[in-house]
Design a protein around this motif. Sequence first.
Motif, PDB file in Angstrom:
ATOM      1  N   LYS A  13     -12.008   4.775   6.772  1.00 29.31           N
ATOM      2  CA  LYS A  13     -12.218   6.079   6.122  1.00 29.31           C
ATOM      3  C   LYS A  13     -13.564   6.661   6.539  1.00 29.31           C
ATOM      4  CE  LYS A  13      -9.546   5.026   1.997  1.00 29.31           C
ATOM      5  NZ  LYS A  13      -8.952   3.758   2.479  1.00 29.31           N
ATOM      6  N   ARG A  42     -10.002  11.781   1.321  1.00 34.78           N
ATOM      7  CA  ARG A  42     -10.006  10.329   1.065  1.00 34.78           C
ATOM      8  C   ARG A  42      -9.123   9.595   2.075  1.00 34.78           C
ATOM      9  NH1 ARG A  42     -13.124   6.531  -1.781  1.00 34.78           N
ATOM     10  NH2 ARG A  42     -11.921   4.630  -1.668  1.00 34.78           N
ATOM     11  N   ASP A  66     -13.620  -0.880  -4.521  1.00 37.41           N
ATOM     12  CA  ASP A  66     -13.977   0.314  -5.301  1.00 37.41           C
ATOM     13  C   ASP A  66     -13.356   0.346  -6.695  1.00 37.41           C
ATOM     14  OD1 ASP A  66     -15.461   1.291  -3.224  1.00 37.41           O
ATOM     15  OD2 ASP A  66     -14.282   3.112  -2.903  1.00 37.41           O
ATOM     16  N   ASP A 117       0.861  -1.188   0.000  1.00 31.04           N
ATOM     17  CA  ASP A 117       0.000   0.000   0.000  1.00 31.04           C
ATOM     18  C   ASP A 117       0.891   1.229   0.000  1.00 31.04           C
ATOM     19  OD1 ASP A 117      -3.250   0.507   0.782  1.00 31.04           O
ATOM     20  OD2 ASP A 117      -1.893   2.218   0.835  1.00 31.04           O
ATOM     21  N   LYS A 153     -25.186  10.127   7.624  1.00 28.97           N
ATOM     22  CA  LYS A 153     -24.651  10.087   8.983  1.00 28.97           C
ATOM     23  C   LYS A 153     -24.580  11.468   9.611  1.00 28.97           C
ATOM     24  CE  LYS A 153     -21.179   8.013   7.462  1.00 28.97           C
ATOM     25  NZ  LYS A 153     -19.756   7.851   7.535  1.00 28.97           N
TER      26      LYS A 153
HETATM   27  C1  LIG Z   1     -14.441  10.339   3.998  1.00 24.85           C
HETATM   28  C2  LIG Z   1     -15.090   9.061   3.556  1.00 24.85           C
HETATM   29  C3  LIG Z   1     -16.259   8.637   4.167  1.00 24.85           C
HETATM   30  C4  LIG Z   1     -16.865   7.462   3.760  1.00 24.85           C
HETATM   31  N1  LIG Z   1     -18.033   7.087   4.386  1.00 24.85           N
HETATM   32  C5  LIG Z   1     -18.586   5.920   4.006  1.00 24.85           C
HETATM   33  C6  LIG Z   1     -19.769   5.459   4.665  1.00 24.85           C
HETATM   34  O1  LIG Z   1     -20.317   6.123   5.540  1.00 24.85           O
HETATM   35  N2  LIG Z   1     -20.293   4.275   4.271  1.00 24.85           N
HETATM   36  C7  LIG Z   1     -19.722   3.514   3.286  1.00 24.85           C
HETATM   37  O2  LIG Z   1     -20.222   2.426   2.973  1.00 24.85           O
HETATM   38  N3  LIG Z   1     -18.605   3.913   2.647  1.00 24.85           N
HETATM   39  C8  LIG Z   1     -18.038   5.090   2.981  1.00 24.85           C
HETATM   40  N4  LIG Z   1     -16.912   5.504   2.345  1.00 24.85           N
HETATM   41  C9  LIG Z   1     -16.404   4.702   1.201  1.00 24.85           C
HETATM   42  C10 LIG Z   1     -15.524   3.549   1.661  1.00 24.85           C
HETATM   43  O3  LIG Z   1     -14.532   3.985   2.547  1.00 24.85           O
HETATM   44  C11 LIG Z   1     -14.909   2.907   0.420  1.00 24.85           C
HETATM   45  O4  LIG Z   1     -15.950   2.389  -0.389  1.00 24.85           O
HETATM   46  C12 LIG Z   1     -13.945   1.783   0.792  1.00 24.85           C
HETATM   47  O5  LIG Z   1     -12.862   2.272   1.549  1.00 24.85           O
HETATM   48  C13 LIG Z   1     -13.420   1.083  -0.470  1.00 24.85           C
HETATM   49  O6  LIG Z   1     -12.518   0.107  -0.073  1.00 24.85           O
HETATM   50  P1  LIG Z   1     -11.367  -0.435  -1.051  1.00 24.85           P
HETATM   51  O7  LIG Z   1     -10.580  -1.394  -0.237  1.00 24.85           O
HETATM   52  O8  LIG Z   1     -11.955  -0.881  -2.316  1.00 24.85           O
HETATM   53  O9  LIG Z   1     -10.493   0.850  -1.423  1.00 24.85           O
HETATM   54  P2  LIG Z   1      -9.707   1.901  -0.517  1.00 24.85           P
HETATM   55  O10 LIG Z   1     -10.281   1.959   0.849  1.00 24.85           O
HETATM   56  O11 LIG Z   1      -9.655   3.135  -1.339  1.00 24.85           O
HETATM   57  O12 LIG Z   1      -8.255   1.274  -0.391  1.00 24.85           O
HETATM   58  C14 LIG Z   1      -7.415   1.174  -1.497  1.00 24.85           C
HETATM   59  C15 LIG Z   1      -5.983   1.225  -1.021  1.00 24.85           C
HETATM   60  O13 LIG Z   1      -5.134   0.968  -2.133  1.00 24.85           O
HETATM   61  C16 LIG Z   1      -3.978   1.790  -2.045  1.00 24.85           C
HETATM   62  N5  LIG Z   1      -3.407   1.906  -3.394  1.00 24.85           N
HETATM   63  C17 LIG Z   1      -3.994   2.405  -4.517  1.00 24.85           C
HETATM   64  N6  LIG Z   1      -3.171   2.272  -5.578  1.00 24.85           N
HETATM   65  C18 LIG Z   1      -2.036   1.681  -5.118  1.00 24.85           C
HETATM   66  C19 LIG Z   1      -0.810   1.277  -5.736  1.00 24.85           C
HETATM   67  N7  LIG Z   1      -0.612   1.434  -7.052  1.00 24.85           N
HETATM   68  N8  LIG Z   1       0.138   0.720  -4.965  1.00 24.85           N
HETATM   69  C20 LIG Z   1      -0.064   0.555  -3.627  1.00 24.85           C
HETATM   70  N9  LIG Z   1      -1.188   0.911  -2.993  1.00 24.85           N
HETATM   71  C21 LIG Z   1      -2.173   1.457  -3.737  1.00 24.85           C
HETATM   72  C22 LIG Z   1      -4.507   3.083  -1.485  1.00 24.85           C
HETATM   73  O14 LIG Z   1      -3.454   3.794  -0.830  1.00 24.85           O
HETATM   74  C23 LIG Z   1      -5.566   2.591  -0.502  1.00 24.85           C
HETATM   75  O15 LIG Z   1      -5.050   2.440   0.802  1.00 24.85           O
HETATM   76  C24 LIG Z   1     -16.290   6.684   2.733  1.00 24.85           C
HETATM   77  C25 LIG Z   1     -15.103   7.096   2.118  1.00 24.85           C
HETATM   78  C26 LIG Z   1     -14.505   8.279   2.524  1.00 24.85           C
HETATM   79  C27 LIG Z   1     -13.232   8.728   1.855  1.00 24.85           C
END
Ligand SMILES: Cc1cc2nc3c(=O)[nH]c(=O)nc-3n(C[C@H](O)[C@H](O)[C@H](O)COP(=O)(O)OP(=O)(O)OC[C@H]3O[C@@H](n4cnc5c(N)ncnc54)[C@H](O)[C@@H]3O)c2cc1C
Length: 343
Positions: A44, A130, A277, A35, A320
């Motif tokens: 998040k 984010r 995502d 990461d 929320k």
């Molecule tokens: C402020 C905020 C509030 C939110 N509130 C809600 C809520 O109330 N309810 C809800 O359901 N969802 C909410 N969400 C959305 C939720 O957090 C996301 O849908 C979820 O985190 C997606 O998870 P993920 O693991 O797919 O991606 P992410 O959580 O985005 O994690 C992806 C990770 O990959 C890493 N990465 C990316 N590219 C690379 C690379 N090339 N090399 C190494 N690392 C990399 C990034 O650094 C990151 O840590 C919220 C999001 C935010 C930002």
Amino acid sequence: MEAEKIIIIGNGPAGYYAAKKIRAGKPDSQITMFDREPLPFYTKIRLPDLIAGKVEENKLFLAKPEDYGKSGIDAHLGTEAVSINPGDKVVVTSTGEIFHYDKLVIATGAKAFRPGTIKGISNDSVYVLRTISDARRIMDKMRTSQKAIVIGGGLLGLELAQALGGKGLKVDVVEFFPRLLPKQLNEIEASILRKKLETQNLSFYLDRIPTEIASADRGLVLRTNRHDEIAADFIIVSAGIKTEINLADHPGLKTEFGFIVNDRFETSGKDIYAIGDCAQLDGKIFGLWAAAKEQGEALADILCGKRDSYRPSIFNPILKVTGINLDEIRKEANDGSAGVRKF
Ligand SMILES: Cc1cc2nc3c(=O)[nH]c(=O)nc-3n(C[C@H](O)[C@H](O)[C@H](O)COP(=O)(O)OP(=O)(O)OC[C@H]3O[C@@H](n4cnc5c(N)ncnc54)[C@H](O)[C@@H]3O)c2cc1C
């Protein structure tokens, strides 16, 4: 026999829960995770609460740095995966190292979207939320500010605006739709919500398209298609997400809004999977925490031979905004007690 090498890119809920569950189901596998953020897994969802001063930063973490090693996950936090070579089945990292995989899981999530149509969107005083670093930058700026603009009055935009308002800032919310939360609320309910939020330091510019952000004497001025000139010390853009699919550039994996996957999370690349995502399943990006977690765990079950395929659950995003309950608003709207005329 050599251990199966599984690489996971991304330590968000999709990658983290996949890693934990694959490890539990395949204790002999070798799991390596990358990461770019140098932090253990955190939520998040509570970043707006951090900004509102309702939670300490250390309470956001859902894992400790040592948990990875203890769970048998070789985590390289603070290391970006910069390219993939599916022919040789390797990942190249920002440190220049090359890692071989038998199976690759892309869980790179998304970035906050900054609409390129707004002139001046890259101004230093324009923020997005984010990551924890984004939240730290916003909190720093709040210390010397009295007035903010939030572009985007969706679920997250309103939560953020309320967090800023609660800290004593005046906040203008600029929203494209003519009423708040058109997907969740009807006209009467939206008007009740707006009135409630107006008592909390928030004002609304609805039915507007931001066109330009320019530097001004005090800070910034935001111009809209309806000739408003709204002044503020800083701006937060909450206009949705842009999936992290840069890694597709090199191997030519099929993408549209995200990496296109089937019901086994298989991309168009051999032994390459995408979840969370960054994954587009049935034409859809879910953009929700619970969906990312569910996908991570479902992929683990598929890789461990415990299930054949995945069908998503039905997810209901919730507002929320503190002290405001959508069900109560709906009840108030039905009673007519809000003094809003019903048609
Ligand atoms: C402020 C905020 C509030 C939110 N509130 C809600 C809520 O109330 N309810 C809800 O359901 N969802 C909410 N969400 C959305 C939720 O957090 C996301 O849908 C979820 O985190 C997606 O998870 P993920 O693991 O797919 O991606 P992410 O959580 O985005 O994690 C992806 C990770 O990959 C890493 N990465 C990316 N590219 C690379 C690379 N090339 N090399 C190494 N690392 C990399 C990034 O650094 C990151 O840590 C919220 C999001 C935010 C930002």
